[in-house]
Design a protein around this motif. Structure first.
Motif, PDB file in Angstrom:
ATOM      1  N   GLY A 238      -0.254   2.872  20.095  1.00  0.00           N
ATOM      2  CA  GLY A 238      -1.297   3.789  19.669  1.00  0.00           C
ATOM      3  C   GLY A 238      -1.741   3.535  18.247  1.00  0.00           C
ATOM      4  O   GLY A 238      -1.075   2.841  17.470  1.00  0.00           O
ATOM      5  N   LEU A 239      -2.859   4.117  17.879  1.00  0.00           N
ATOM      6  CA  LEU A 239      -3.463   3.842  16.575  1.00  0.00           C
ATOM      7  C   LEU A 239      -2.632   4.358  15.412  1.00  0.00           C
ATOM      8  O   LEU A 239      -2.830   3.923  14.278  1.00  0.00           O
ATOM      9  CB  LEU A 239      -4.871   4.444  16.526  1.00  0.00           C
ATOM     10  CG  LEU A 239      -5.846   3.951  17.604  1.00  0.00           C
ATOM     11  CD1 LEU A 239      -7.228   4.546  17.368  1.00  0.00           C
ATOM     12  CD2 LEU A 239      -5.923   2.431  17.644  1.00  0.00           C
ATOM     13  N   ASP A 240      -1.697   5.283  15.644  1.00  0.00           N
ATOM     14  CA  ASP A 240      -0.814   5.735  14.568  1.00  0.00           C
ATOM     15  C   ASP A 240      -0.025   4.560  14.001  1.00  0.00           C
ATOM     16  O   ASP A 240       0.176   4.458  12.776  1.00  0.00           O
ATOM     17  CB  ASP A 240       0.174   6.785  15.089  1.00  0.00           C
ATOM     18  CG  ASP A 240      -0.530   7.944  15.766  1.00  0.00           C
ATOM     19  OD1 ASP A 240      -0.979   8.836  15.053  1.00  0.00           O
ATOM     20  OD2 ASP A 240      -0.641   7.921  17.000  1.00  0.00           O
ATOM     21  N   ASP A 241       0.437   3.679  14.872  1.00  0.00           N
ATOM     22  CA  ASP A 241       1.213   2.523  14.415  1.00  0.00           C
ATOM     23  C   ASP A 241       0.330   1.471  13.761  1.00  0.00           C
ATOM     24  O   ASP A 241       0.806   0.671  12.954  1.00  0.00           O
ATOM     25  CB  ASP A 241       1.973   1.919  15.595  1.00  0.00           C
ATOM     26  CG  ASP A 241       2.982   2.890  16.191  1.00  0.00           C
ATOM     27  OD1 ASP A 241       3.648   3.586  15.411  1.00  0.00           O
ATOM     28  OD2 ASP A 241       3.089   2.964  17.424  1.00  0.00           O
ATOM     29  N   TRP A 242      -0.952   1.453  14.094  1.00  0.00           N
ATOM     30  CA  TRP A 242      -1.867   0.532  13.429  1.00  0.00           C
ATOM     31  C   TRP A 242      -2.048   0.923  11.962  1.00  0.00           C
ATOM     32  O   TRP A 242      -2.334   0.071  11.115  1.00  0.00           O
ATOM     33  CB  TRP A 242      -3.233   0.532  14.122  1.00  0.00           C
ATOM     34  CG  TRP A 242      -3.238   0.051  15.539  1.00  0.00           C
ATOM     35  CD1 TRP A 242      -2.224   0.165  16.449  1.00  0.00           C
ATOM     36  CD2 TRP A 242      -4.306  -0.602  16.217  1.00  0.00           C
ATOM     37  NE1 TRP A 242      -2.605  -0.365  17.659  1.00  0.00           N
ATOM     38  CE2 TRP A 242      -3.883  -0.841  17.541  1.00  0.00           C
ATOM     39  CE3 TRP A 242      -5.585  -0.991  15.849  1.00  0.00           C
ATOM     40  CZ2 TRP A 242      -4.689  -1.466  18.492  1.00  0.00           C
ATOM     41  CZ3 TRP A 242      -6.397  -1.606  16.800  1.00  0.00           C
ATOM     42  CH2 TRP A 242      -5.953  -1.851  18.096  1.00  0.00           C
ATOM     43  N   ASP A 243      -1.909   2.221  11.669  1.00  0.00           N
ATOM     44  CA  ASP A 243      -2.080   2.678  10.284  1.00  0.00           C
ATOM     45  C   ASP A 243      -1.074   2.023   9.347  1.00  0.00           C
ATOM     46  O   ASP A 243      -1.358   1.803   8.168  1.00  0.00           O
ATOM     47  CB  ASP A 243      -1.943   4.194  10.205  1.00  0.00           C
ATOM     48  CG  ASP A 243      -3.211   4.911  10.656  1.00  0.00           C
ATOM     49  OD1 ASP A 243      -4.299   4.342  10.467  1.00  0.00           O
ATOM     50  OD2 ASP A 243      -3.105   6.022  11.191  1.00  0.00           O
ATOM     51  N   ARG A 244       0.126   1.719   9.850  1.00  0.00           N
ATOM     52  CA  ARG A 244       1.118   1.061   9.004  1.00  0.00           C
ATOM     53  C   ARG A 244       0.640  -0.329   8.586  1.00  0.00           C
ATOM     54  O   ARG A 244       0.967  -0.821   7.511  1.00  0.00           O
ATOM     55  CB  ARG A 244       2.450   0.944   9.739  1.00  0.00           C
ATOM     56  CG  ARG A 244       3.080   2.277  10.086  1.00  0.00           C
ATOM     57  CD  ARG A 244       4.486   2.096  10.609  1.00  0.00           C
ATOM     58  NE  ARG A 244       5.003   3.366  11.094  1.00  0.00           N
ATOM     59  CZ  ARG A 244       4.891   3.775  12.342  1.00  0.00           C
ATOM     60  NH1 ARG A 244       4.310   3.001  13.236  1.00  0.00           N
ATOM     61  NH2 ARG A 244       5.362   4.935  12.717  1.00  0.00           N
TER      62      ARG A 244
END
Length: 675
Positions: free
Chosen positions: A66-72
């Motif tokens: 998900g995009l939450d992990d892309w934020d890292r």
């Protein structure tokens, strides 16, 4: 753990962080487990292998997170993530995601100046290995990923990354004295539910029929499969208690009662629904085509009106200043200072800036208003501004807008061109933006009746701050049909037996093939009007003919259809745009625009219609009309004459009939055969 900011049961300690894991390995002075395991084009990562899908790599399968992990990934850089400017699409995505602050961002990627350069290595799409049950190809051992060794030490050969069974002794009857390393492949069975949840198949409980093994607490399992390619043909075997159970018992309607209830798992978010899920599950194969359907919207970027520019300025002020906006809303000088070098307001007079600030501080829509907007929103609303702009009569022979990237050129009509074609434009340059706002499983997005509930999220946060988008550039040809002749033709078609047969076939198709959640939807509201069938079929025959001479393959050409009757606040439309787009220069070679030359276009249209008169499958094709119990959504159309590749067609080859174009034997309803 759960927090107020999330709506899932989620353990942040075990978050997916490939680059962080790589740094931890570097601290231990180890040289393995390199972060990148493969690559994909932005278009494939949007339409085929987006978050929540399963992507095939040479040796195993992965799931983009998900995009939450892309934020890292983005936070590792000092600069702000880039954004794609498409306010019209962005506003629609915000409405669909119920989030006021959504921005459009490209995939985290940076081109390399030279092939061996390390720049951009810190950018990429994080993914997890999924499914995490693997089967040894040497001895059929079935186990979790922790029971296998991961090998990936070559920095430039990501295709060599693999999982191996380190001490494989082979199958019974063919055992080797010395253990050897054998590759392991994903165990291909999964469980899915209609609300977008996906889970590993519970092999241990399956073989023991819902009970623990009576001999061992962690029994050794095997997946014996000798007839690959015949559905669920494998047999699960417990080596401890010798119990066996075939996977084909989980197939079909009879198998539903034998499968466990859904646990509400979203593996791409590494979380579970806090209240679980009451749906039944369905057996799903890793490579199934209905495992992941993207929910996307796209626009051709047009020059912004003054109203759109004002709305976009207010939005940029609001998102840039955040909480400071309310604090300094009455101090225009402070607002200018805070926006300096971030949002250009230097040319705005005080009263104009005051209006923009007032619009930026306007209260958001209430949840009830958002639900009503979602319920009444029609995807055609994205096409209406494009249609209106393409109909504008601009000064001179050419109109170019640097901000939107759109360049139009007028083309004269050849005297021999069919009179039903009223207007021709060469679209010398265009910019197309595509955005992902979720996905569905089992049923495609346009085949469900309650999309807000069926749409699987891209983030754990119920109010995402951004979503992924792609930006393509290209060229095309726009044709407008004469509205008066289309309207009179459409009135005549709606009274014919042919149209009645298509309408009844669509009703049968809707009842049989649409999701159970669409039961309350009137099937006729999902049936495209006759003019859509006409424009759609015309676009397909043109794509076939254009591909012969324009230099692009047929799969590289796509259609954008403008075909709807008059409605409240919306003028009728009947036209089409044949275009080719790509993220690089392949979409702007000029071969398609050259065919908009009056003489060349007349020849293309004439040849396309002449070839549509005949099909190698005639007379079967030309006389095909759905009759009860048939439910196909096309008439005189097949892959020999009209149907196109899935990259070209926006409706998966539905709503096509050559008889709406021309008078074929036994019919007299052809639009281009009038008189």
């Amino acid at each position: 753990m759960t927090t107020d900011a999330t709506r899932f049961v989620y353990d942040a300690v075990n978050a997916v962080d490939p680059l962080g894991d790589l740094e931890k390995e570097a601290e231990k002075a180890t040289k393995h487990n390199r972060a990148k395991v493969g690559s994909g084009r932005p278009s494939s990562l949007l339409y085929t292998y987006g978050p929540g899908s399963i992507m095939d790599l040479p040796q195993f399968t992965i799931m983009p997170t998900g995009l939450d992990d892309w934020d890292r990934i983005w936070r590792r850089r000092d600069s702000l993530p880039p954004q794609i400017h498409a306010p019209r699409l962005r506003d629609v995505v915000r409405k669909l995601l119920r989030s006021r602050d959504v921005q459009l961002r490209p995939h985290p990627w940076q081109p390399k100046k030279i092939s061996l350069s390390t720049e951009g290595n810190d950018l990429g799409v994080p993914a997890r290995v999924f499914p995490q049950w693997l089967r040894c190809t040497g001895c059929d051992m079935l186990g979790l990923i922790s029971q296998f060794d991961y090998r990936n030490t070559h920095p430039f050969r990501t295709d060599l990354a693999s999982f191996e069974h380190a001490k494989c002794t082979g199958r019974a009857g063919n055992r080797t004295r010395k253990a050897a390393r054998r590759p392991a492949v994903p165990a291909r069975y999964l469980l899915a539910c209609v609300d977008g949840h996906l889970d590993e198949f519970p092999y241990e409980l399956w073989v023991h029929r819902g009970q623990p093994c009576g001999v061992a607490s962690n029994p050794a399992l095997k997946m014996v499969d000798r007839t690959a390619g015949k559905g669920a043909s494998a047999v699960i075997h417990c080596a401890a208690c010798d119990m066996r159970r075939p996977m084909n018992e989980a197939q079909g309607e009879a198998g539903k009662d034998k499968l466990p209830r859904c646990r509400g798992r979203h593996p791409h978010l590494d979380g579970f629904e806090p209240r679980g899920c009451k749906n039944t599950t369905r057996l799903m194969l890793v490579g199934a085509s209905n495992l992941w359907f993207p929910a996307t919207q796209s626009i051709i970027v047009m020059p912004e009106s003054q109203q759109e520019q004002a709305s976009d300025l207010a939005d940029r002020i609001r998102t840039t200043l955040g909480d400071k906006l309310a604090k300094y809303r009455n101090n225009l000088d402070m607002i200018r200072d805070l926006l300096e070098d971030r949002v250009d307001v230097s040319e705005l007079a005080d009263h104009e800036l005051e209006d923009a600030v007032a619009a930026a501080t306007a209260p958001p829509a209430t949840p009830e208003e958002q639900e009503e907007e979602m319920r009444t929103w029609d995807p055609v609303e994205l096409l209406v501004p494009e249609w209106r702009y393409l109909l504008k009569d601009f000064l001179g022979t050419r109109a170019e807008d640097e901000r939107s990237g759109l360049t139009l050129a007028k083309r004269e009509r050849d005297p021999a061109l069919q009179p039903e074609i009223k207007r021709v434009l060469a679209v010398e340059r265009l910019r197309k933006v595509n955005a992902l706002f979720g996905f569905t499983r089992i049923d495609d997005m346009d085949r469900v009746g309650d999309l807000p509930r069926r749409l699987a999220p891209l983030t754990r946060d119920p109010r995402p701050a951004w979503t992924v988008a792609t930006e393509d550039r290209g060229e095309g040809i726009f044709l407008q049909l004469d509205e008066d002749s289309v309207a009179s033709w459409e009135e005549r078609i709606e009274l014919t037996d042919l149209w009645k047969a298509h309408r009844e076939a669509h009703r049968r198709n809707f009842r049989r093939r649409f999701s159970e959640t669409a039961a309350a939807v009137n099937p006729d509201t999902r049936l495209k009007p006759p003019r859509y069938w006409l424009v759609h079929t015309f676009a397909h025959v043109l794509i076939r003919e254009l591909a012969i001479t324009c230099g692009y393959s047929a799969a590289s050409l796509s259609e954008r259809l403008y075909a709807w009757p008059a409605a409240d606040g919306r003028d009728p439309a009947a036209g089409l745009l044949i275009c080719t787009t790509a993220s690089d220069s392949d979409g702007t070679l000029g071969g398609l625009v050259q065919l908009s030359d009056p003489i060349r276009l007349q020849r293309v249209v004439a040849n396309a219609l002449e070839k549509a008169n005949r099909c190698s499958s005639d007379p079967t094709c030309s006389m095909r009309t759905p009759q009860d119990p048939e439910d196909f959504l096309h008439g005189a159309a097949c892959h020999c004459c009209v149907m196109a590749s899935e990259t070209s067609c926006e409706r998966a080859n539905r709503f096509l009939d050559r008889r709406f174009l021309l008078d074929l034997p036994g019919s007299n309803v052809g639009y281009f055969s009038r008189g």
